[in-house]
Design a protein around this motif. Sequence first.
Motif, mmCIF file in Angstrom:
data_model
loop_
_atom_site.group_PDB
_atom_site.id
_atom_site.type_symbol
_atom_site.label_atom_id
_atom_site.label_comp_id
_atom_site.label_asym_id
_atom_site.label_seq_id
_atom_site.Cartn_x
_atom_site.Cartn_y
_atom_site.Cartn_z
ATOM 1 N N ARG A 114 1.837 -5.970 -8.329
ATOM 2 C CA ARG A 114 1.515 -4.674 -7.753
ATOM 3 C C ARG A 114 0.433 -4.837 -6.675
ATOM 4 O O ARG A 114 0.477 -4.201 -5.633
ATOM 5 C CB ARG A 114 1.047 -3.731 -8.858
ATOM 6 C CG ARG A 114 0.957 -2.293 -8.432
ATOM 7 C CD ARG A 114 0.559 -1.378 -9.579
ATOM 8 N NE ARG A 114 1.588 -1.270 -10.595
ATOM 9 C CZ ARG A 114 1.456 -1.673 -11.858
ATOM 10 N NH1 ARG A 114 0.324 -2.194 -12.272
ATOM 11 N NH2 ARG A 114 2.436 -1.550 -12.709
ATOM 12 N N ALA A 115 -0.549 -5.706 -6.948
ATOM 13 C CA ALA A 115 -1.613 -5.945 -5.969
ATOM 14 C C ALA A 115 -1.059 -6.633 -4.717
ATOM 15 O O ALA A 115 -1.490 -6.344 -3.596
ATOM 16 C CB ALA A 115 -2.713 -6.783 -6.603
ATOM 17 N N LEU A 116 -0.091 -7.529 -4.896
ATOM 18 C CA LEU A 116 0.515 -8.193 -3.736
ATOM 19 C C LEU A 116 1.260 -7.199 -2.847
ATOM 20 O O LEU A 116 1.297 -7.354 -1.616
ATOM 21 C CB LEU A 116 1.478 -9.298 -4.201
ATOM 22 C CG LEU A 116 0.834 -10.570 -4.753
ATOM 23 C CD1 LEU A 116 1.893 -11.515 -5.280
ATOM 24 C CD2 LEU A 116 0.022 -11.253 -3.664
ATOM 25 N N ARG A 117 1.866 -6.190 -3.459
ATOM 26 C CA ARG A 117 2.574 -5.170 -2.689
ATOM 27 C C ARG A 117 1.617 -4.138 -2.108
ATOM 28 O O ARG A 117 2.019 -3.274 -1.349
ATOM 29 C CB ARG A 117 3.585 -4.443 -3.586
ATOM 30 C CG ARG A 117 4.747 -5.309 -4.007
ATOM 31 C CD ARG A 117 5.874 -4.488 -4.621
ATOM 32 N NE ARG A 117 5.436 -3.529 -5.621
ATOM 33 C CZ ARG A 117 5.388 -3.747 -6.936
ATOM 34 N NH1 ARG A 117 5.726 -4.927 -7.402
ATOM 35 N NH2 ARG A 117 5.004 -2.813 -7.755
ATOM 36 N N GLY A 118 0.341 -4.204 -2.506
ATOM 37 C CA GLY A 118 -0.642 -3.247 -2.008
ATOM 38 C C GLY A 118 -0.585 -1.921 -2.739
ATOM 39 O O GLY A 118 -0.954 -0.891 -2.194
ATOM 40 N N LYS A 119 -0.111 -1.933 -3.956
ATOM 41 C CA LYS A 119 0.040 -0.694 -4.720
ATOM 42 C C LYS A 119 -0.796 -0.755 -5.998
ATOM 43 O O LYS A 119 -0.314 -0.472 -7.084
ATOM 44 C CB LYS A 119 1.505 -0.474 -5.089
ATOM 45 C CG LYS A 119 2.430 -0.472 -3.918
ATOM 46 C CD LYS A 119 3.534 0.485 -4.133
ATOM 47 C CE LYS A 119 4.342 0.583 -2.852
ATOM 48 N NZ LYS A 119 5.159 1.745 -2.830
ATOM 49 N N THR A 120 -2.033 -1.103 -5.852
ATOM 50 C CA THR A 120 -2.890 -1.173 -7.036
ATOM 51 C C THR A 120 -3.128 0.220 -7.590
ATOM 52 O O THR A 120 -3.093 1.212 -6.865
ATOM 53 C CB THR A 120 -4.251 -1.819 -6.698
ATOM 54 O OG1 THR A 120 -4.843 -1.093 -5.645
ATOM 55 C CG2 THR A 120 -4.077 -3.258 -6.295
ATOM 56 N N LYS A 121 -3.393 0.289 -8.848
ATOM 57 C CA LYS A 121 -3.632 1.578 -9.493
ATOM 58 C C LYS A 121 -4.988 2.111 -9.071
ATOM 59 O O LYS A 121 -5.963 1.376 -8.957
ATOM 60 C CB LYS A 121 -3.614 1.428 -11.015
ATOM 61 C CG LYS A 121 -2.243 1.249 -11.600
ATOM 62 C CD LYS A 121 -2.324 1.275 -13.103
ATOM 63 C CE LYS A 121 -0.967 1.189 -13.731
ATOM 64 N NZ LYS A 121 -1.023 1.178 -15.183
ATOM 65 N N TYR A 122 -5.027 3.427 -8.820
ATOM 66 C CA TYR A 122 -6.275 4.069 -8.460
ATOM 67 C C TYR A 122 -7.001 4.420 -9.744
ATOM 68 O O TYR A 122 -6.481 5.146 -10.587
ATOM 69 C CB TYR A 122 -6.013 5.326 -7.630
ATOM 70 C CG TYR A 122 -7.245 6.140 -7.366
ATOM 71 C CD1 TYR A 122 -8.199 5.702 -6.463
ATOM 72 C CD2 TYR A 122 -7.475 7.329 -8.023
ATOM 73 C CE1 TYR A 122 -9.339 6.439 -6.212
ATOM 74 C CE2 TYR A 122 -8.606 8.078 -7.795
ATOM 75 C CZ TYR A 122 -9.532 7.624 -6.880
ATOM 76 O OH TYR A 122 -10.663 8.347 -6.641
ATOM 77 N N VAL A 123 -8.197 3.885 -9.909
ATOM 78 C CA VAL A 123 -9.010 4.180 -11.079
ATOM 79 C C VAL A 123 -10.128 5.092 -10.639
ATOM 80 O O VAL A 123 -10.951 4.720 -9.795
ATOM 81 C CB VAL A 123 -9.577 2.886 -11.713
ATOM 82 C CG1 VAL A 123 -10.418 3.219 -12.921
ATOM 83 C CG2 VAL A 123 -8.441 1.958 -12.087
ATOM 84 N N ARG A 124 -10.153 6.295 -11.173
ATOM 85 C CA ARG A 124 -11.154 7.280 -10.784
ATOM 86 C C ARG A 124 -12.474 6.963 -11.464
ATOM 87 O O ARG A 124 -12.520 6.753 -12.677
ATOM 88 C CB ARG A 124 -10.668 8.657 -11.204
ATOM 89 C CG ARG A 124 -11.400 9.760 -10.595
ATOM 90 C CD ARG A 124 -10.632 11.025 -10.837
ATOM 91 N NE ARG A 124 -11.560 12.057 -11.244
ATOM 92 C CZ ARG A 124 -11.233 13.249 -11.598
ATOM 93 N NH1 ARG A 124 -9.965 13.571 -11.660
ATOM 94 N NH2 ARG A 124 -12.130 14.127 -11.929
ATOM 95 N N LYS A 125 -13.533 6.928 -10.679
ATOM 96 C CA LYS A 125 -14.850 6.647 -11.232
ATOM 97 C C LYS A 125 -15.449 7.940 -11.767
ATOM 98 O O LYS A 125 -15.353 8.980 -11.117
ATOM 99 C CB LYS A 125 -15.760 6.037 -10.166
ATOM 100 C CG LYS A 125 -15.286 4.686 -9.700
ATOM 101 C CD LYS A 125 -16.217 4.107 -8.674
ATOM 102 C CE LYS A 125 -15.698 2.774 -8.196
ATOM 103 N NZ LYS A 125 -16.512 2.220 -7.129
ATOM 104 N N PRO A 126 -16.066 7.902 -12.920
ATOM 105 C CA PRO A 126 -16.658 9.121 -13.460
ATOM 106 C C PRO A 126 -17.857 9.561 -12.632
ATOM 107 O O PRO A 126 -18.637 8.749 -12.142
ATOM 108 C CB PRO A 126 -17.080 8.728 -14.874
ATOM 109 C CG PRO A 126 -17.172 7.251 -14.865
ATOM 110 C CD PRO A 126 -16.221 6.766 -13.800
#
Length: 115
Positions: A96-108
Amino acid sequence: MSNYAKYADLTKLTTEYARRMNRLSNRIFGEVVRPTNSKSMKVVKILSEQPRNLRRDIYAYYPRHVETGMLMRNLRTYGLYRDEHEDFKEEMDRLRALRGKTKYVRKPQKANEKE
């Protein structure tokens, strides 16, 4: 003849005194006071047992999952254990990172940033 032998012979008699002494003895030692049938004895047995939630063989039946999981995670970092599911998840994250589609992790948000 010992006193206990005399008492044992006395309880075998069918006199009123022997029956009352036998009932008193049963009451003292926590037994059923009067003779009962097998169904009632089953109830007495169930109620005289320790509650199920206090019996060690019941509440300690399952292994310690949390400690075992942490142990396996540590063994995996050392390379001594192979967790195929974790390997698969890491490979999917890498692709997923190679395709540039990493998961968005929202910071608190912090308490002072909310205002």
